[in-house]
Write a protein that holds these residues in place. Structure first.
Motif, PDB file in Angstrom:
ATOM      1  N   ALA A 100       0.831  -1.211   0.000  1.00 46.11           N
ATOM      2  CA  ALA A 100       0.000   0.000   0.000  1.00 46.11           C
ATOM      3  C   ALA A 100       0.863   1.258   0.000  1.00 46.11           C
ATOM      4  CB  ALA A 100      -0.930  -0.013   1.210  1.00 46.11           C
ATOM      5  N   TYR A 101       1.976   1.233   0.731  1.00 48.33           N
ATOM      6  CA  TYR A 101       2.849   2.424   0.792  1.00 48.33           C
ATOM      7  C   TYR A 101       3.627   2.613  -0.528  1.00 48.33           C
ATOM      8  CZ  TYR A 101       1.891   3.835   5.581  1.00 48.33           C
ATOM      9  OH  TYR A 101       1.273   4.310   6.708  1.00 48.33           O
ATOM     10  N   ILE A 102       3.844   1.526  -1.240  1.00 50.59           N
ATOM     11  CA  ILE A 102       4.457   1.650  -2.573  1.00 50.59           C
ATOM     12  C   ILE A 102       3.451   2.323  -3.510  1.00 50.59           C
ATOM     13  CG2 ILE A 102       5.204   0.357  -4.628  1.00 50.59           C
ATOM     14  CD1 ILE A 102       6.232  -1.845  -2.622  1.00 50.59           C
ATOM     15  N   LYS A 103       2.227   1.776  -3.490  1.00 56.10           N
ATOM     16  CA  LYS A 103       1.204   2.273  -4.425  1.00 56.10           C
ATOM     17  C   LYS A 103       0.757   3.693  -4.062  1.00 56.10           C
ATOM     18  CE  LYS A 103       0.684  -1.635  -6.702  1.00 56.10           C
ATOM     19  NZ  LYS A 103       1.052  -1.771  -8.097  1.00 56.10           N
ATOM     20  N   THR A 104       0.484   3.916  -2.770  1.00 60.36           N
ATOM     21  CA  THR A 104      -0.122   5.185  -2.362  1.00 60.36           C
ATOM     22  C   THR A 104       0.891   6.322  -2.272  1.00 60.36           C
ATOM     23  OG1 THR A 104      -1.642   3.874  -1.031  1.00 60.36           O
ATOM     24  CG2 THR A 104      -1.638   6.238  -0.623  1.00 60.36           C
ATOM     25  N   TYR A 105       2.060   6.018  -1.667  1.00 59.03           N
ATOM     26  CA  TYR A 105       3.021   7.102  -1.402  1.00 59.03           C
ATOM     27  C   TYR A 105       4.290   6.984  -2.236  1.00 59.03           C
ATOM     28  CZ  TYR A 105       0.046   7.299   2.781  1.00 59.03           C
ATOM     29  OH  TYR A 105      -1.017   7.362   3.639  1.00 59.03           O
ATOM     30  N   ASN A 106       4.325   5.945  -3.103  1.00 61.08           N
ATOM     31  CA  ASN A 106       5.492   5.787  -3.971  1.00 61.08           C
ATOM     32  C   ASN A 106       6.790   5.594  -3.183  1.00 61.08           C
ATOM     33  OD1 ASN A 106       6.270   5.514  -6.575  1.00 61.08           O
ATOM     34  ND2 ASN A 106       6.729   7.690  -6.892  1.00 61.08           N
ATOM     35  N   LEU A 107       6.710   4.902  -2.072  1.00 65.48           N
ATOM     36  CA  LEU A 107       7.917   4.711  -1.249  1.00 65.48           C
ATOM     37  C   LEU A 107       8.859   3.688  -1.901  1.00 65.48           C
ATOM     38  CD1 LEU A 107       7.057   4.693   2.570  1.00 65.48           C
ATOM     39  CD2 LEU A 107       7.458   6.589   1.020  1.00 65.48           C
ATOM     40  N   PRO A 108      10.170   3.881  -1.713  1.00 67.21           N
ATOM     41  CA  PRO A 108      11.174   2.998  -2.349  1.00 67.21           C
ATOM     42  C   PRO A 108      11.380   1.698  -1.572  1.00 67.21           C
ATOM     43  CG  PRO A 108      12.257   4.770  -1.169  1.00 67.21           C
ATOM     44  CD  PRO A 108      10.796   5.002  -0.998  1.00 67.21           C
ATOM     45  N   ILE A 109      10.377   0.858  -1.628  1.00 69.14           N
ATOM     46  CA  ILE A 109      10.373  -0.381  -0.832  1.00 69.14           C
ATOM     47  C   ILE A 109      10.594  -1.583  -1.741  1.00 69.14           C
ATOM     48  CG2 ILE A 109       8.928  -1.864   0.635  1.00 69.14           C
ATOM     49  CD1 ILE A 109       7.229   0.690   1.214  1.00 69.14           C
ATOM     50  N   ILE A 110      11.331  -2.568  -1.224  1.00 69.53           N
ATOM     51  CA  ILE A 110      11.412  -3.886  -1.874  1.00 69.53           C
ATOM     52  C   ILE A 110      10.922  -4.906  -0.855  1.00 69.53           C
ATOM     53  CG2 ILE A 110      13.014  -5.665  -2.702  1.00 69.53           C
ATOM     54  CD1 ILE A 110      14.748  -3.422  -3.873  1.00 69.53           C
ATOM     55  N   VAL A 111      10.006  -5.767  -1.281  1.00 68.86           N
ATOM     56  CA  VAL A 111       9.485  -6.803  -0.378  1.00 68.86           C
ATOM     57  C   VAL A 111      10.081  -8.149  -0.779  1.00 68.86           C
ATOM     58  CG1 VAL A 111       7.405  -8.018   0.413  1.00 68.86           C
ATOM     59  CG2 VAL A 111       7.323  -5.552   0.006  1.00 68.86           C
ATOM     60  N   THR A 112      10.534  -8.911   0.214  1.00 63.79           N
ATOM     61  CA  THR A 112      11.101 -10.236  -0.084  1.00 63.79           C
ATOM     62  C   THR A 112      10.323 -11.337   0.637  1.00 63.79           C
ATOM     63  OG1 THR A 112      12.639 -10.205   1.794  1.00 63.79           O
ATOM     64  CG2 THR A 112      13.420  -9.230  -0.266  1.00 63.79           C
ATOM     65  N   HIS A 113      10.164 -12.462  -0.030  1.00 67.61           N
ATOM     66  CA  HIS A 113       9.560 -13.648   0.586  1.00 67.61           C
ATOM     67  C   HIS A 113      10.576 -14.777   0.500  1.00 67.61           C
ATOM     68  CE1 HIS A 113       5.692 -11.695   0.703  1.00 67.61           C
ATOM     69  NE2 HIS A 113       5.764 -11.434  -0.579  1.00 67.61           N
ATOM     70  N   SER A 114      11.006 -15.260   1.666  1.00 66.54           N
ATOM     71  CA  SER A 114      12.063 -16.283   1.671  1.00 66.54           C
ATOM     72  C   SER A 114      11.525 -17.632   2.094  1.00 66.54           C
ATOM     73  CB  SER A 114      13.162 -15.899   2.658  1.00 66.54           C
ATOM     74  OG  SER A 114      13.684 -14.652   2.322  1.00 66.54           O
ATOM     75  N   CYS A 115      12.234 -18.662   1.630  1.00 65.25           N
ATOM     76  CA  CYS A 115      11.942 -20.008   2.115  1.00 65.25           C
ATOM     77  C   CYS A 115      12.578 -20.186   3.506  1.00 65.25           C
ATOM     78  CB  CYS A 115      12.453 -21.042   1.119  1.00 65.25           C
ATOM     79  SG  CYS A 115      14.232 -21.067   0.914  1.00 65.25           S
ATOM     80  N   ASN A 116      12.521 -21.391   4.057  1.00 66.67           N
ATOM     81  CA  ASN A 116      13.023 -21.635   5.427  1.00 66.67           C
ATOM     82  C   ASN A 116      14.542 -21.488   5.519  1.00 66.67           C
ATOM     83  OD1 ASN A 116      10.319 -22.763   5.519  1.00 66.67           O
ATOM     84  ND2 ASN A 116      10.934 -23.785   7.394  1.00 66.67           N
ATOM     85  N   PHE A 117      14.981 -20.916   6.646  1.00 66.63           N
ATOM     86  CA  PHE A 117      16.414 -20.678   6.869  1.00 66.63           C
ATOM     87  C   PHE A 117      17.073 -21.828   7.619  1.00 66.63           C
ATOM     88  CE2 PHE A 117      14.663 -16.203   7.346  1.00 66.63           C
ATOM     89  CZ  PHE A 117      15.017 -15.811   6.064  1.00 66.63           C
ATOM     90  N   ILE A 118      18.340 -22.066   7.272  1.00 67.35           N
ATOM     91  CA  ILE A 118      19.160 -22.990   8.050  1.00 67.35           C
ATOM     92  C   ILE A 118      20.515 -22.321   8.275  1.00 67.35           C
ATOM     93  CG2 ILE A 118      19.573 -24.242   5.843  1.00 67.35           C
ATOM     94  CD1 ILE A 118      20.494 -26.625   7.489  1.00 67.35           C
ATOM     95  N   GLY A 119      21.040 -22.460   9.505  1.00 67.04           N
ATOM     96  CA  GLY A 119      22.354 -21.882   9.756  1.00 67.04           C
ATOM     97  C   GLY A 119      22.591 -21.645  11.230  1.00 67.04           C
ATOM     98  N   PRO A 120      23.755 -21.072  11.565  1.00 69.86           N
ATOM     99  CA  PRO A 120      24.115 -20.827  12.956  1.00 69.86           C
ATOM    100  C   PRO A 120      23.261 -19.752  13.615  1.00 69.86           C
ATOM    101  CG  PRO A 120      25.766 -19.879  11.491  1.00 69.86           C
ATOM    102  CD  PRO A 120      24.828 -20.668  10.628  1.00 69.86           C
TER     103      PRO A 120
END
Ligand code: TDX
Length: 334
Positions: A162-182
């Motif tokens: 909504a903030y990208i569309k309405t206010y043109n904010l410089p946002i990138i959205v990421t969707h990640s799979c499950n994490f593995i690590g320390p």
């Protein structure tokens, strides 16, 4: 370059802070973390005296504090890692999830708008898409969250949209799979199973064990966020995945083998309510920017198991007190 990294004492936030310090010699990082149970100053003990790094305790949903942080620090980029992240806990107590993921994201977005912050990267999950039996989620798949955790994350992600569309904010959205690590808190399946086995305990496998997850090693995820900082298009959504899918039962068998244990250590337990059957994401949009994962699941498992084997002092204290109370209640569900 000034980085505001929220939730930086958690598992992925702390891995990213270390990555940024190693990669960007001219960076200055402010780590804002509420310090709930899974935040751990030990995660960043090695960098706590670094002059390019500063820690502040605080809640991303606290408007006055966020206003002050943006006014004084004036970040060039926000990496929003702040979230309560454990699905089972969200089933028992949803509110904290909503406050941080939805209200917290709103508060950060408002400050980003007011201070004209040049870049905001939202770290989110493939769980917002729900479960997929066949094929893979793309960036335009519908949101169908099934747990309070994923619904709260979806709320934050939709506010970004909504903030990208309405206010043109410089946002990138990421969707990640499950994490593995320390540094992953030993309530998530991989560190829970590794540390249980190191303690001589059984591993509680939900349902028929045939649920499928896709796994990415922490370092590969940090490099993916870096690639998006360099080449990602603002206003766009990117999936982050490896294509390395595996059923929980097969993952468990790999862990058992690597630790020299037999299948009698598997304890089938009642399923999680609304347990998503399969996650699978199409990350071709990110790959087109030149990123690819470097660690296979087997390599990631070996490295992660070695880390838990050599960092008992990190995880042993976490598996007592409030944790045990949670753990026991969790498995008394049945
Ligand atoms: O004791 C367990 N036994 C078990 O069989 C636990 C804790 C989990 N599981 C199963 C449930 C899942 O199918 O293992 C799988 C992975 O479980 P989690 O580690 O709890 O992760 P998941 O539910 O897949 O959600 C995770 O991935 C997306 C993270 O917790 C989220 O924060 C992330 O956004």
């Amino acid at each position: 370059m000034k980085f505001l990294i929220t939730g930086g004492l958690g598992f992925m936030g702390s891995n990213m802070i270390r990555y940024v310090l190693n990669t960007y010699q001219d960076c200055s990082i402010l780590n804002l973390d509420k310090m709930t149970y899974a935040a751990n100053p030990k995660n960043l003990k090695d960098v706590s005296n670094n002059s390019r790094y500063r820690f502040m305790k605080g809640d991303v949903a606290d408007e006055d504090l966020i206003e002050k942080v943006f006014g004084e620090f004036d970040p060039d980029i926000v990496l929003n890692y702040a979230a309560e992240s454990h699905v089972d806990r969200s089933i028992m107590d949803p509110k904290a999830f909503l406050v941080t993921a939805a209200l917290g994201t709103y508060t950060l977005l408002e400050a980003t708008r007011a201070y004209k912050t040049p870049r905001f990267i939202q770290i989110s999950t493939d769980e917002v898409f729900g479960s997929i039996e066949q094929g893979s989620f793309t960036e335009t798949s519908c949101f169908e969250p099934n747990s309070p955790y994923s619904a709260a994350k979806a709320g934050g992600d939709l506010l970004c949209r909504a903030y990208i569309k309405t206010y043109n904010l410089p946002i990138i959205v990421t969707h990640s799979c499950n994490f593995i690590g320390p540094y992953q808190y030993p309530e998530k399946v991989i560190p829970l199973f590794i540390t249980n086995l190191l303690e001589g305990k059984k591993v509680p496998l939900y349902g028929d064990g045939k649920n499928v997850r896709e796994w990415i090693y922490t370092e590969d995820h940090c490099r993916a966020i870096d690639a998006l900082m360099q080449k990602g298009v603002v206003g766009e959504v990117y999936n982050i995945g490896t294509g390395q899918e595996i059923q929980n039962i097969d993952l468990t068998k790999k862990i058992l083998t690597l630790l020299g244990k037999g299948e009698e250590m598997i304890e089938p337990v009642k399923d999680r309510p609304a347990h998503d059957r399969r996650y699978s994401i199409d990350s071709s949009k990110l790959r087109a920017l030149g990123w690819k994962s470097e660690y296979s699941l087997d390599q990631a498992l070996e490295k992660t198991i070695k880390w838990y084997q050599t960092h008992e002092d990190w995880w042993k204290p976490l598996k007592s007190g409030e944790y045990l109370e949670y753990y026991n209640t969790q498995y008394q569900r049945q």
